[in-house]
Design an enzyme around this catalytic site. Sequence first.
Site, mmCIF file in Angstrom:
data_model
loop_
_atom_site.group_PDB
_atom_site.id
_atom_site.type_symbol
_atom_site.label_atom_id
_atom_site.label_comp_id
_atom_site.label_asym_id
_atom_site.label_seq_id
_atom_site.Cartn_x
_atom_site.Cartn_y
_atom_site.Cartn_z
ATOM 1 N N LYS A 264 -7.741 -47.841 -74.721
ATOM 2 C CA LYS A 264 -8.644 -48.685 -75.508
ATOM 3 C C LYS A 264 -7.927 -49.981 -75.843
ATOM 4 O O LYS A 264 -6.834 -49.972 -76.397
ATOM 5 C CB LYS A 264 -9.045 -47.963 -76.793
ATOM 6 C CG LYS A 264 -9.775 -48.843 -77.813
ATOM 7 C CD LYS A 264 -9.925 -48.129 -79.152
ATOM 8 C CE LYS A 264 -10.405 -49.076 -80.243
ATOM 9 N NZ LYS A 264 -10.472 -48.426 -81.569
ATOM 10 N N LYS A 276 -15.769 -54.654 -91.413
ATOM 11 C CA LYS A 276 -14.764 -53.936 -92.192
ATOM 12 C C LYS A 276 -14.490 -54.660 -93.506
ATOM 13 O O LYS A 276 -14.736 -55.865 -93.619
ATOM 14 C CB LYS A 276 -13.448 -53.866 -91.399
ATOM 15 C CG LYS A 276 -13.497 -53.038 -90.136
ATOM 16 C CD LYS A 276 -12.155 -53.109 -89.411
ATOM 17 C CE LYS A 276 -12.151 -52.311 -88.128
ATOM 18 N NZ LYS A 276 -12.197 -50.854 -88.350
ATOM 19 N N ARG A 350 -14.979 -46.104 -78.641
ATOM 20 C CA ARG A 350 -15.517 -45.056 -77.763
ATOM 21 C C ARG A 350 -16.491 -45.627 -76.743
ATOM 22 O O ARG A 350 -16.644 -45.078 -75.648
ATOM 23 C CB ARG A 350 -16.161 -43.958 -78.609
ATOM 24 C CG ARG A 350 -17.373 -44.377 -79.393
ATOM 25 C CD ARG A 350 -17.668 -43.448 -80.566
ATOM 26 N NE ARG A 350 -16.643 -43.579 -81.599
ATOM 27 C CZ ARG A 350 -16.637 -42.864 -82.722
ATOM 28 N NH1 ARG A 350 -17.585 -41.966 -82.946
ATOM 29 N NH2 ARG A 350 -15.684 -43.032 -83.622
#
Length: 500
Positions: A264, A276, A350
């Site tokens: 990743k 965030k 992901r």
Amino acid sequence: MPDAVKVGFVLFATPARGTLIVFCDDGLKFGATATKALGAAVATVKRAAATAQFKGKSGSALDLLAPEGLKVGRLIVVGAGKAASINDYDLLKLGGAVAGKIGAGDTAVTVVADLPTGAMKPEQAAAIASGIRLRAYKFDRYKTKKKDDENGAANASVTLAVADPAAAKKAFTPDSHVVDGVILARELVNEPPNVLYPEEFAKRAAQLKKLGVEVQILDVKAMTQLKMGALLGVSQGSAHPGRTVIMRWNGGKKGEQPLAFVGKGVCFDTGGISIKPSASMEDMKGDMGGAACVVGLMHALAARKAKVNAVGAIGLVENMPDGNAQRPGDIVTSMSGQTIEIINTDAEGRLVLADVLWYVAQKHKPKFMVDLATLTGAIMVALGTEYAGLFSNNDQLAERLAAVGQSTGEKVWRMPLGPEYDKQIDSQFADMKNTGSRNGGSITAAQFLQRFVDGTPWAHLDIAGTAMASPKNEINQSWGSGYGVRLLNQLVAEYYEAKK
């Protein structure tokens, strides 16, 4: 490589200047060569040890102005603990302890590579040397004003006195290439995100061509043609377009199935529209620790001419909250054809891995795939910063990773997978959604990834707690640890590489 410490091997001769370093066990016993080096000063050293309550515990050190009779200016005694049961990782940490005691003024350092149990074998001396290099590394290229005492071992010349210098050098050569790979991974993780964005990262990975690695860079056009909608959805909010880099090392038999390593590479992660909190967001420059490891590993395998075929693949993006950014509620189609509902744009890693895993499984038909990702905060809640989370659909691969994790000190802990968790990522509108509830977050992330490996033996390493900002230790004082390079290199060498 940026570390300037020089490490060499020679036959022992009493040094006439600089710093002398010797080892003792937890009974304050020295090896034969160290005893010879100290001569009449042994008694003085033992008195000093008693006064300082120095017990020879592994990694501890007694730092002395050299006693009368020694020509060096400084003497350091490093404890080796129970020398009879010392292993390679212990020796690596001892090398780190040595480097930790070297000061800015120590330009010439002699290390006597023996123990009370006897002279160190070439491989043991090589482990000490590797530990010195790993500990000496520091990332300070953007500091314009440096304190005199900040360099430490970085500018030192360290000589290990060994029984067979040629054999020690031969043993150290491949180990040194692995250290280079670790340092390369650390460099990439430590770089600021305005310097290391996807295109620049891809260029640095392409430098592996000099070592004989075949490198292919997929740009947005190529990824669009491949229908990598999951990865492209993450990157669409950034001014820096995404990249996928495929690195191939062909050191094994022609036509033999490769081993595959997938990383990743989120070069900066704001969280996207699901932004965030601002506190510590700067740490999200390290959200590409998995990709950094894969590049470092490919460097290590190629530089040491590993007798194996290997593929390294990294998906590189920035996750930014632009007007073009992906939204919660969007549905994207992955390269596999499976559709994904975006619930949280901060569950982006992901999505990147989904397309890269599928690409590698389909295009390269590997013997196995191991992916590495700073994927979830949940794994840090579960395991802290000492172990990476290990998820796998293959018991043999998982057991081998656990074994080399213990021997290298890059430890993993196996976590569960199971269809019972799939309901958390079921979607009303698509084949799946990209995140479930807070419960079992690292497990549901791995369940998601498993849908894109197409039955290939696979392991997922969640390295969120180990790749960056992890506690400093005997062999790493850097923010970026380079975690995974030594682990996976050892996996290859021990179980999959053709033996000479």
